[in-house]
Structures are given as C-alpha cells and as structure tokens.
Design a protein around this motif. Structure first.
Motif, mmCIF file in Angstrom:
data_model
loop_
_atom_site.group_PDB
_atom_site.id
_atom_site.type_symbol
_atom_site.label_atom_id
_atom_site.label_comp_id
_atom_site.label_asym_id
_atom_site.label_seq_id
_atom_site.Cartn_x
_atom_site.Cartn_y
_atom_site.Cartn_z
ATOM 1 N N HIS A 270 0.834 -1.206 0.000
ATOM 2 C CA HIS A 270 0.000 0.000 0.000
ATOM 3 C C HIS A 270 0.870 1.258 0.000
ATOM 4 C CE1 HIS A 270 -3.222 -2.597 2.183
ATOM 5 N NE2 HIS A 270 -3.403 -2.637 0.873
ATOM 6 N N PHE A 271 1.891 1.257 0.851
ATOM 7 C CA PHE A 271 2.743 2.436 0.983
ATOM 8 C C PHE A 271 3.505 2.708 -0.310
ATOM 9 C CE2 PHE A 271 6.162 5.171 2.294
ATOM 10 C CZ PHE A 271 5.664 5.891 3.366
ATOM 11 N N ALA A 272 4.007 1.642 -0.938
ATOM 12 C CA ALA A 272 4.756 1.806 -2.182
ATOM 13 C C ALA A 272 3.862 2.365 -3.281
ATOM 14 C CB ALA A 272 5.351 0.471 -2.619
ATOM 15 N N PHE A 273 2.594 1.968 -3.275
ATOM 16 C CA PHE A 273 1.632 2.485 -4.256
ATOM 17 C C PHE A 273 1.315 3.944 -3.959
ATOM 18 C CE2 PHE A 273 -2.796 3.350 -5.483
ATOM 19 C CZ PHE A 273 -2.732 3.079 -6.858
ATOM 20 N N CYS A 274 1.056 4.244 -2.681
ATOM 21 C CA CYS A 274 0.706 5.615 -2.287
ATOM 22 C C CYS A 274 0.750 5.718 -0.761
ATOM 23 C CB CYS A 274 -0.690 5.964 -2.794
ATOM 24 S SG CYS A 274 -1.323 7.539 -2.172
ATOM 25 N N PRO A 275 1.647 6.547 -0.201
ATOM 26 C CA PRO A 275 1.720 6.701 1.252
ATOM 27 C C PRO A 275 0.401 7.155 1.869
ATOM 28 C CG PRO A 275 3.702 7.570 0.248
ATOM 29 C CD PRO A 275 2.756 7.250 -0.884
ATOM 30 N N ARG A 276 -0.344 7.972 1.141
ATOM 31 C CA ARG A 276 -1.635 8.426 1.670
ATOM 32 C C ARG A 276 -2.629 7.262 1.750
ATOM 33 N NH1 ARG A 276 -4.818 12.844 2.712
ATOM 34 N NH2 ARG A 276 -6.988 12.752 2.035
ATOM 35 N N GLN A 277 -2.639 6.409 0.727
ATOM 36 C CA GLN A 277 -3.529 5.249 0.764
ATOM 37 C C GLN A 277 -3.211 4.392 1.984
ATOM 38 O OE1 GLN A 277 -2.857 1.506 -1.296
ATOM 39 N NE2 GLN A 277 -4.683 1.885 -2.548
ATOM 40 N N VAL B 217 -10.337 5.714 -3.585
ATOM 41 C CA VAL B 217 -10.248 7.072 -4.128
ATOM 42 C C VAL B 217 -11.435 7.920 -3.687
ATOM 43 C CG1 VAL B 217 -11.395 6.474 -6.303
ATOM 44 C CG2 VAL B 217 -9.796 8.422 -6.222
ATOM 45 N N SER B 218 -12.611 7.317 -3.506
ATOM 46 C CA SER B 218 -13.784 8.080 -3.087
ATOM 47 C C SER B 218 -13.665 8.536 -1.633
ATOM 48 C CB SER B 218 -15.056 7.251 -3.264
ATOM 49 O OG SER B 218 -15.016 6.074 -2.474
ATOM 50 N N LEU B 219 -12.871 7.822 -0.831
ATOM 51 C CA LEU B 219 -12.609 8.244 0.545
ATOM 52 C C LEU B 219 -11.476 9.253 0.605
ATOM 53 C CD1 LEU B 219 -12.797 4.770 2.334
ATOM 54 C CD2 LEU B 219 -14.534 6.567 2.374
ATOM 55 N N CYS B 220 -10.491 9.057 -0.245
ATOM 56 C CA CYS B 220 -9.323 9.944 -0.266
ATOM 57 C C CYS B 220 -9.666 11.319 -0.826
ATOM 58 C CB CYS B 220 -8.224 9.296 -1.100
ATOM 59 S SG CYS B 220 -6.762 10.340 -1.339
ATOM 60 N N GLN B 221 -10.454 11.322 -1.912
ATOM 61 C CA GLN B 221 -10.808 12.564 -2.606
ATOM 62 C C GLN B 221 -9.560 13.406 -2.908
ATOM 63 O OE1 GLN B 221 -13.880 13.682 -3.751
ATOM 64 N NE2 GLN B 221 -14.498 11.579 -3.321
ATOM 65 N N PRO B 222 -8.632 12.887 -3.695
ATOM 66 C CA PRO B 222 -7.362 13.585 -3.922
ATOM 67 C C PRO B 222 -7.515 14.959 -4.570
ATOM 68 C CG PRO B 222 -7.648 11.785 -5.479
ATOM 69 C CD PRO B 222 -8.706 11.613 -4.436
ATOM 70 N N LYS B 223 -8.496 15.129 -5.440
ATOM 71 C CA LYS B 223 -8.678 16.433 -6.073
ATOM 72 C C LYS B 223 -9.200 17.455 -5.077
ATOM 73 C CE LYS B 223 -9.500 14.744 -10.777
ATOM 74 N NZ LYS B 223 -10.448 14.704 -11.919
ATOM 75 N N TRP B 224 -10.053 16.992 -4.173
ATOM 76 C CA TRP B 224 -10.643 17.896 -3.186
ATOM 77 C C TRP B 224 -9.660 18.257 -2.084
ATOM 78 C CZ3 TRP B 224 -11.742 17.216 2.094
ATOM 79 C CH2 TRP B 224 -12.580 18.198 2.671
ATOM 80 N N SER B 225 -8.829 17.272 -1.676
ATOM 81 C CA SER B 225 -7.999 17.475 -0.496
ATOM 82 C C SER B 225 -6.550 17.827 -0.784
ATOM 83 C CB SER B 225 -8.031 16.206 0.373
ATOM 84 O OG SER B 225 -7.552 15.114 -0.374
ATOM 85 N N ARG B 226 -6.184 17.935 -2.061
ATOM 86 C CA ARG B 226 -4.758 18.139 -2.352
ATOM 87 C C ARG B 226 -4.243 19.500 -1.915
ATOM 88 N NH1 ARG B 226 -5.172 18.192 -8.974
ATOM 89 N NH2 ARG B 226 -6.851 19.698 -9.160
ATOM 90 N N LYS B 227 -5.170 20.447 -1.627
ATOM 91 C CA LYS B 227 -4.725 21.767 -1.192
ATOM 92 C C LYS B 227 -4.407 21.805 0.299
ATOM 93 C CE LYS B 227 -7.251 24.313 -4.770
ATOM 94 N NZ LYS B 227 -8.269 25.347 -5.047
ATOM 95 N N GLY B 228 -4.785 20.756 1.009
ATOM 96 C CA GLY B 228 -4.501 20.717 2.441
ATOM 97 C C GLY B 228 -4.461 19.300 2.940
ATOM 98 N N ALA B 229 -3.918 19.098 4.111
ATOM 99 C CA ALA B 229 -3.792 17.751 4.673
ATOM 100 C C ALA B 229 -5.076 17.368 5.396
ATOM 101 C CB ALA B 229 -2.601 17.702 5.632
ATOM 102 N N ARG B 230 -6.159 17.145 4.648
ATOM 103 C CA ARG B 230 -7.430 16.784 5.240
ATOM 104 C C ARG B 230 -7.581 15.272 5.223
ATOM 105 N NH1 ARG B 230 -11.342 21.228 2.210
ATOM 106 N NH2 ARG B 230 -10.303 23.074 3.031
ATOM 107 N N SER B 231 -8.079 14.739 6.301
ATOM 108 C CA SER B 231 -8.208 13.293 6.427
ATOM 109 C C SER B 231 -9.506 12.820 5.813
ATOM 110 C CB SER B 231 -8.177 12.892 7.902
ATOM 111 O OG SER B 231 -9.361 13.338 8.545
ATOM 112 N N GLN C 89 -9.703 3.453 7.324
ATOM 113 C CA GLN C 89 -10.686 3.648 6.264
ATOM 114 C C GLN C 89 -10.510 2.534 5.237
ATOM 115 O OE1 GLN C 89 -12.963 6.057 6.419
ATOM 116 N NE2 GLN C 89 -12.066 6.995 8.253
ATOM 117 N N TRP C 90 -11.598 1.989 4.756
ATOM 118 C CA TRP C 90 -11.531 0.931 3.748
ATOM 119 C C TRP C 90 -12.827 0.900 2.962
ATOM 120 C CZ3 TRP C 90 -7.915 -1.437 1.349
ATOM 121 C CH2 TRP C 90 -8.161 -2.596 0.611
ATOM 122 N N LYS C 91 -12.732 0.514 1.705
ATOM 123 C CA LYS C 91 -13.925 0.384 0.871
ATOM 124 C C LYS C 91 -13.690 -0.724 -0.134
ATOM 125 C CE LYS C 91 -17.123 2.958 -2.083
ATOM 126 N NZ LYS C 91 -17.442 4.277 -2.693
#
Length: 229
Positions: free
Chosen positions: A18-25, A201-215, A34-36
């Motif tokens: 998971h970390f190698a794919f994406c540390p945020r994931q 991706v629907s939990l992460c919302q990278p486009k919405w949260s990329r401006k800040g470190a929102r969980s 969080q899981w889906k």
C-alpha cells in the motif's frame, strides 16, 4: 490485504505494498482505518481466501508447502502472514538451506505471494514479497535469494530475484511507515494517474484534499454536514 491495526513498535507487512503504491492510501487504511471494497479488492480477497488456510501443511516427495505462515522481523519491526512458503529438499547443506524438524535433509525456503491480476511494471508486489523473505531469513537463519509471485489472471508464477537495492528499499519504506504511524499524520493527497486505480479514491478525494492535509474522516464529516443543511 486488509486493514489490521499496527501495534506496539510493529507495522503490518501487508502495508508495504500500500505504501509503495501511495503513502496516503496506506495511512488512510492503517492509521485512519478507512476501507472500501470494490470489484478489484473483492477478487483479491477471493484469491487469498483460497490459500489462507493456517492448517495446510503438505509434503510431497521433496517439496513441503505451508500456507498462511506467520512472519515477524524483530530488526525491521514488521509482522505479517505469508500466503505460502515452499521448502524444497536439497542434497547438500548451504547458507540457503535449513533443517526442518522431523524431516530428513536440507531445505531451501521460498515465499510465494498470490495476486489477483497480472505482473506490473511497478515493484509494489516485489517489495511485499521481499519483506516476507527478509522475515523468513531472520526467523530461520537462512539466505533466500528468490521468491515467487503467482498471478491469478495469467495463472502462472513469476520468479523475483531479491536484490540488495530491493531489500534496502523495503527497509527504507518500513522506517518511513513507522515514522508516519508514530506521528499519526496522514500525508497530503497528490493527485496522479494511479489515483484512478485506487480502491479508496472516493474516501481519499485527492482532487478535493490536495490543497490541504485533510483526512478521510474530515471529508466524511464535511459531506454529512452538507447533507444536513
């Protein structure tokens, strides 16, 4: 796979991929819990269910196969489960063989990880496999030069050479995982093409949260608040 919680000074071996794919994931799954499920994860769970049998221990001639084998590395600080570990009897002892209780001869040790898809250009799967081998080496006092990845989609195994650079990257990733976990800080989202392949991706919302470190938890709270207005 899975979202088992890390405890004490250990992190879960399954999180390396998971970390190698994406540390945020990784942080969303292993820190925020969080899981889906989606089609990909469901298929992956089914593939692992077929080999996830902690009571399976079979010996045929010069090969012993053990499924769902617990792994730990005290030096790295990781725990996990190997889908399968294969032992093959050899004629002569060497640094690459071990002696097994109540079995004659000297045996090589090979971790085998099962994956639902097909071989990838990225080394995420190889890193997880290498971490398993590093655990086995420490547990059994043996040298493991190769591991194998079985891909369900192509129905065959791929041999992975466990190189020094691969091992160094495993150690570096585990160190970073432990640092982030201790800080309980989810990395900021960075939207990339691979986000479209992410199961959460629907939990992460990278486009919405990329401006800040929102969980992910903050995003869900925000969404619920909007619905109540």
């Amino acid at each position: 796979m899975g979202n088992a919680l890390e405890t004490d000074d250990y992190v879960m071996l399954s999180g390396i991929q998971h970390f190698a794919f994406c540390p945020r994931q990784w942080a969303l799954i292993h820190i925020e819990q969080q899981w889906k499920e989606n089609v990909v994860t469901t298929e992956g769970n089914e593939v692992h269910r077929r080999v996830d049998d902690p009571f399976f221990d079979e010996t045929r001639l010069d090969k012993r196969s053990v499924r769902a084998m617990p792994l730990v590395s005290e030096s790295l600080g990781i725990r996990g489960i190997a889908d399968m570990v294969e032992f093959r009897r050899q004629g002569e002892p060497s640094a690459e063989t071990v002696i097994l209780p109540e079995r004659e001869g000297h045996w090589t040790v090979t971790p085998v990880e099962y994956k639902r898809g097909k071989p990838k250009k990225a080394d995420h799967d190889a890193l997880q496999l290498c971490a398993q081998a590093m655990c086995l080496e420490e547990m059994m006092g043996v040298s493991i030069l190769v591991g194998e990845l079985y891909y369900h989609e192509i129905r065959r195994r791929e041999q992975i050479i466990l190189t020094s650079p691969l091992r160094q990257r495993v150690a570096a990733i585990v160190s970073e995982m432990k640092h982030i976990y201790a800080a309980a800080s989810t990395p900021k989202a960075v939207y990339k093409a691979h986000c479209r392949q992410c199961s959460i991706v629907s939990l992460c919302q990278p486009k919405w949260s990329r401006k800040g470190a929102r969980s992910a938890a903050m995003y869900i709270e925000h969404s619920i608040g909007e619905l109540e207005l």
